[in-house]
Design a protein around this motif. Sequence first.
Motif, mmCIF file in Angstrom:
data_model
loop_
_atom_site.group_PDB
_atom_site.id
_atom_site.type_symbol
_atom_site.label_atom_id
_atom_site.label_comp_id
_atom_site.label_asym_id
_atom_site.label_seq_id
_atom_site.Cartn_x
_atom_site.Cartn_y
_atom_site.Cartn_z
ATOM 1 N N ALA A 242 0.789 -1.061 0.396
ATOM 2 C CA ALA A 242 0.023 -0.149 -0.112
ATOM 3 C C ALA A 242 0.946 1.090 -0.214
ATOM 4 C CB ALA A 242 -0.956 0.239 0.898
ATOM 5 N N GLY A 243 0.695 2.509 -0.573
ATOM 6 C CA GLY A 243 1.257 3.026 -1.152
ATOM 7 C C GLY A 243 2.842 3.455 -1.457
ATOM 8 N N THR A 245 3.584 0.527 -4.339
ATOM 9 C CA THR A 245 3.145 -0.576 -5.151
ATOM 10 C C THR A 245 2.488 0.490 -7.383
ATOM 11 O OG1 THR A 245 3.354 -2.145 -4.100
ATOM 12 C CG2 THR A 245 3.117 -2.035 -6.048
ATOM 13 N N PRO A 246 2.909 1.114 -7.390
ATOM 14 C CA PRO A 246 2.502 1.746 -8.654
ATOM 15 C C PRO A 246 1.601 1.055 -10.085
ATOM 16 C CG PRO A 246 4.898 1.617 -9.135
ATOM 17 C CD PRO A 246 4.482 0.705 -8.073
ATOM 18 N N ARG A 247 0.137 1.715 -9.527
ATOM 19 C CA ARG A 247 -0.718 1.110 -10.063
ATOM 20 C C ARG A 247 -0.529 0.358 -11.788
ATOM 21 N NH1 ARG A 247 -6.101 4.761 -11.130
ATOM 22 N NH2 ARG A 247 -5.517 4.525 -8.488
ATOM 23 N N LEU A 262 -4.173 -16.823 -10.571
ATOM 24 C CA LEU A 262 -4.679 -16.216 -9.291
ATOM 25 C C LEU A 262 -5.082 -16.040 -8.575
ATOM 26 C CD1 LEU A 262 -3.066 -13.276 -8.747
ATOM 27 C CD2 LEU A 262 -5.124 -12.041 -9.618
ATOM 28 N N ILE A 265 -4.935 -11.581 -3.580
ATOM 29 C CA ILE A 265 -4.349 -10.114 -3.691
ATOM 30 C C ILE A 265 -4.390 -9.978 -2.298
ATOM 31 C CG2 ILE A 265 -3.632 -7.862 -4.819
ATOM 32 C CD1 ILE A 265 -5.803 -8.317 -6.912
ATOM 33 N N LEU A 267 -3.149 -6.569 0.442
ATOM 34 C CA LEU A 267 -2.972 -5.160 0.027
ATOM 35 C C LEU A 267 -1.617 -4.920 1.665
ATOM 36 C CD1 LEU A 267 -2.272 -2.478 -1.416
ATOM 37 C CD2 LEU A 267 -4.384 -1.979 -0.126
ATOM 38 N N VAL A 270 -1.172 -1.478 4.672
ATOM 39 C CA VAL A 270 -1.890 -0.611 4.719
ATOM 40 C C VAL A 270 -1.955 0.476 6.165
ATOM 41 C CG1 VAL A 270 -4.375 -0.597 4.914
ATOM 42 C CG2 VAL A 270 -3.425 -1.994 3.586
ATOM 43 N N ARG A 272 -3.372 1.868 9.172
ATOM 44 C CA ARG A 272 -5.236 2.274 9.550
ATOM 45 C C ARG A 272 -5.197 2.862 10.437
ATOM 46 N NH1 ARG A 272 -10.132 1.275 5.857
ATOM 47 N NH2 ARG A 272 -9.698 -0.102 4.210
ATOM 48 N N SER B 463 -0.714 4.228 -6.617
ATOM 49 C CA SER B 463 -0.418 3.218 -5.343
ATOM 50 C C SER B 463 -2.034 3.413 -5.057
ATOM 51 C CB SER B 463 0.936 3.458 -4.748
ATOM 52 O OG SER B 463 0.423 4.005 -4.001
ATOM 53 N N PHE B 464 -2.174 1.744 -4.120
ATOM 54 C CA PHE B 464 -3.394 1.631 -3.808
ATOM 55 C C PHE B 464 -3.228 2.239 -2.634
ATOM 56 C CE2 PHE B 464 -5.918 0.721 -6.909
ATOM 57 C CZ PHE B 464 -5.298 0.842 -8.274
ATOM 58 N N ARG B 465 -4.392 2.811 -1.881
ATOM 59 C CA ARG B 465 -3.736 2.667 -0.086
ATOM 60 C C ARG B 465 -4.886 2.329 0.579
ATOM 61 N NH1 ARG B 465 0.230 6.224 0.739
ATOM 62 N NH2 ARG B 465 0.529 7.175 -1.084
ATOM 63 N N SER B 466 -6.115 1.308 -0.396
ATOM 64 C CA SER B 466 -6.913 0.947 0.457
ATOM 65 C C SER B 466 -7.424 -0.496 -0.314
ATOM 66 C CB SER B 466 -8.229 1.287 1.036
ATOM 67 O OG SER B 466 -9.388 1.671 -0.080
ATOM 68 N N GLU B 467 -8.209 -1.505 0.521
ATOM 69 C CA GLU B 467 -8.904 -2.845 -0.607
ATOM 70 C C GLU B 467 -9.743 -2.454 -1.212
ATOM 71 O OE1 GLU B 467 -8.993 -5.596 2.131
ATOM 72 O OE2 GLU B 467 -11.428 -6.200 1.190
ATOM 73 N N LEU B 470 -8.523 -0.727 -4.028
ATOM 74 C CA LEU B 470 -7.861 -1.823 -5.296
ATOM 75 C C LEU B 470 -8.467 -2.791 -5.359
ATOM 76 C CD1 LEU B 470 -4.690 -3.236 -5.928
ATOM 77 C CD2 LEU B 470 -5.038 -4.530 -3.722
ATOM 78 N N ARG B 473 -9.821 -1.407 -8.845
ATOM 79 C CA ARG B 473 -9.394 -1.801 -10.461
ATOM 80 C C ARG B 473 -9.060 -2.865 -10.681
ATOM 81 N NH1 ARG B 473 -8.484 2.947 -13.425
ATOM 82 N NH2 ARG B 473 -6.545 2.940 -14.673
ATOM 83 N N VAL B 474 -8.753 -3.554 -10.166
ATOM 84 C CA VAL B 474 -8.062 -5.228 -10.200
ATOM 85 C C VAL B 474 -9.055 -6.084 -9.610
ATOM 86 C CG1 VAL B 474 -5.798 -6.195 -9.853
ATOM 87 C CG2 VAL B 474 -5.647 -4.004 -9.605
ATOM 88 N N THR B 475 -8.979 -6.771 -10.700
ATOM 89 C CA THR B 475 -10.413 -8.042 -10.532
ATOM 90 C C THR B 475 -9.511 -9.177 -10.435
ATOM 91 O OG1 THR B 475 -11.491 -7.231 -12.258
ATOM 92 C CG2 THR B 475 -11.719 -9.537 -11.666
ATOM 93 N N ALA B 476 -9.811 -9.346 -8.954
ATOM 94 C CA ALA B 476 -9.489 -10.603 -8.324
ATOM 95 C C ALA B 476 -10.198 -11.363 -7.867
ATOM 96 C CB ALA B 476 -7.789 -10.394 -7.577
ATOM 97 N N VAL B 479 -9.596 -9.484 -1.914
ATOM 98 C CA VAL B 479 -8.016 -8.981 -1.551
ATOM 99 C C VAL B 479 -8.356 -8.737 -0.404
ATOM 100 C CG1 VAL B 479 -7.152 -6.628 -2.316
ATOM 101 C CG2 VAL B 479 -8.748 -7.299 -4.075
#
Lengths: 292, 523
Positions: A242-243, A245-247, A262, A265, A267, A270, A272, B463-467, B470, B473-476, B479
């Motif tokens: 989080a914060g 890894t680029p999109r 897959l 994922i 994350l 984070v 919080r 980057s992502f900061r929360s579930e 994410l 944007r991303v299919t999984a 998460v």
Amino acid sequence: MSHLRNLFNPQPGGQKPQRLEHLSKVVSPTSSASSIGVAEAPLPAAAAVAALLEFAVEQAQCRPENRLVFQADPRSPAADRFRFLRMRLREHWSAGKLKTLLITSPLANDGKSTILLNLATALSERGKRSVLVIEADLHHSTIAADLRLRTWPGLTDCLLDPSVSPLANIRRVEPMGWYLLPAGEPRRNPTELLQGPASAKVMQKLAESFDWVLIDSPPVVPLTDAIALQQFADATLLIVRAGKTPRGAIEQATTLLGPKKLVGIVLNAVERRNHEYYQGRYYNDAAHNLED
Amino acid sequence: MLIRRRWWILCAACGITLATIGVLLMMPNMYTSEATLVVLAQQVPQRYVVPNSTADLDSTLQAMKQEVLSRTRLLRMINDFGLYPKKRKRLAPEQLVSLMLNDIDITPLGERPQERNFDAFRISYTTDNALLAQQVTSTLTSLFINEHLRTQEEQSTNTTKFLHEQVAEKKAKLEDQERRLSEFKIQHMGELPEQEQGNLGILQGLQNQLQNTVTSLDHAQQQRMYLQSLLESHRRPAPAAGGTTMPVVAERNIPLTPLQTAQNQLSLLESERAQLYAKGRTKDHPDVTAINREITRAQELVKRLKAETPLEPEHVAGISAPAPPPTVTDDPAVAQLRSQVESNRMEIENLTKEENRLKTTINQYEGRLNQTPMREQQQAGIVRETEALRQEYSELQKKEEESQLATNLEKQQGGQQFRPVDTASLPLVPSRPKRLKLSMTGAALGLALGIALAFVMELRDTSFRSEKELKKRVTAPFVLEVPVLQTRGEERRLKLRYMLEWVAASGMAFVVLIAEYYVFKHG
């Protein structure tokens, strides 16, 4: 996390923490298969096999920097997240669809190894399951070094010399209770080794011997090793930070790995507010009491 | 996002604020001196004296500015007052002038100055010395007042002079036109329309005279015939006189010859014509024209017959020859008759001359009357031009008089003028820079910039900061979030860091507040 200190800094002259003592009862470096009977509960078949193989035990020097929260502070909210992850993965394991799990990340330093170690500890269920961790990141292996384990032959040795049994290079790591096949001697051509014909045999043999096989792989985007290793795994778990890894890297990694294998994922890291996790602590304590 | 990028915001806000305050404190104080001038209308009402200058105040003020704030004047003031001592060494004169123009402000005052409706204006000058500002402003005020007076008077004088020249020019033209009219009248005297009635009267009189003369001539001719008949009764009749055809009286029992007949006819026609003239017929009258033709034919006939017929003294037509003088042997009655015939002949001759003269004169007057319409038209054109010139001349004269009045009023300083309501002030408080306002503006800009930077950094961070993010944007299949795994030492260090951040932020804010307070007190 405060438990970690108590665990890894035993009181002078004091007793070993309860967990270590418990684990030492299960397996000792010179224990024979019969010593398994000392365990308080009967082991499943794969674990029995592992026990029968008399893996040597290596004592890991766990430090707070290793962030083995599941080991050090099992009641923490972070440990709960690993339990939840374990639950999701177990669903697939119970259905027979998942045994070998490739753990990778889009880029380096995303926390892949930390997640792997905690997950391995969670999956081992205090020794109820045999979990094998394969250190397949032959470019930058860190697990053995982080745990201050002594070096012994590992994966590269098995791949180079097919006569060497991969099981011979496996050690049981205490106090976590899972098994480790380290990377082995550093080689110049790690990618070719992983993509060679011996890899499949090694992976197959290892999968037969353990309940869970967790493969620690290099990052996906800069190297192709993860793609090569994916063929040996039933599923892939992608670790992103989080914060950090680029999109674009995440999207590229998911594209490279493909949607079929897959499984999820994670994350990592984070930020919080603590109360969002500590709210579950009260209920988790009750659950832990029940489990205990 | 704001908390995550707090240091971007804080550093930008504090940095820019402190930099702004630093710059403001280094800037020198500038003082502005002001003077207010009000526009006074002319002292005499406009219905009595119309001013020569009708330009609106805005145009006047703009003209004043061009005049007073000229390059020459400003350079002189810069030298006299020693303005811009440091910049004079390195800047060109044009640049110095430009500097001074920026420091001078001329602002109209009034209800609606933006609509060019104002009756006062303010002059101000800004410099780093309060006393100098006052002196320069005072000088500028005096320049404006004096320049306006001079300009008004000069304008009025020039106007009067111009009008005077125009009046003289117009007068010359008018005189020339009048002379032309006079020459025309002289040249066509007798044919002028104003003389038409007179001509008609004269013509009438002449025609009456002619009629009388013709009548008298007719009587005289009849008298002659009678006398000749009497004379013939005593002796043989005398030959008829030439010129005017006299009727031939046929002797008893002797028939008239063709010649005599023709002469009689001619005489009759001439008599008829005389009667027509006596009635007022002109020679152009159709009756007269017809009878003239017959007379012409009769005269030709007489000539032809005379040429064919031997001359006999008793049958020759024309003026009766003078009667032979009475001989000794004549009868006294005959002598008397002869004398009467002679006098009658003389009378007829005179009457004939008179008739011809009258006819000539009548023709002359008729000719004049015929020319009168044309002369009337020609004269009307000349008169029209003359009248137009006269009117223009009159108007110019009036304008010249009015302009002269206005000029006299300007010379006595009774016209529109500027009067100072507030003389140049001595500023005690700097007019600029407005440090507090600018520093607050700097702080606001710094804060805005910081937030903008934070936004930019946030946008650049993919980057992502929360579930939740994410998952969008991303299919999984799933998460999962895992929180930050911190060691005790890292927790302590983090807390320490937060504390230090608070201290640092508080320190920065404190420094900014102190700086702002200092600006407030001393700015």
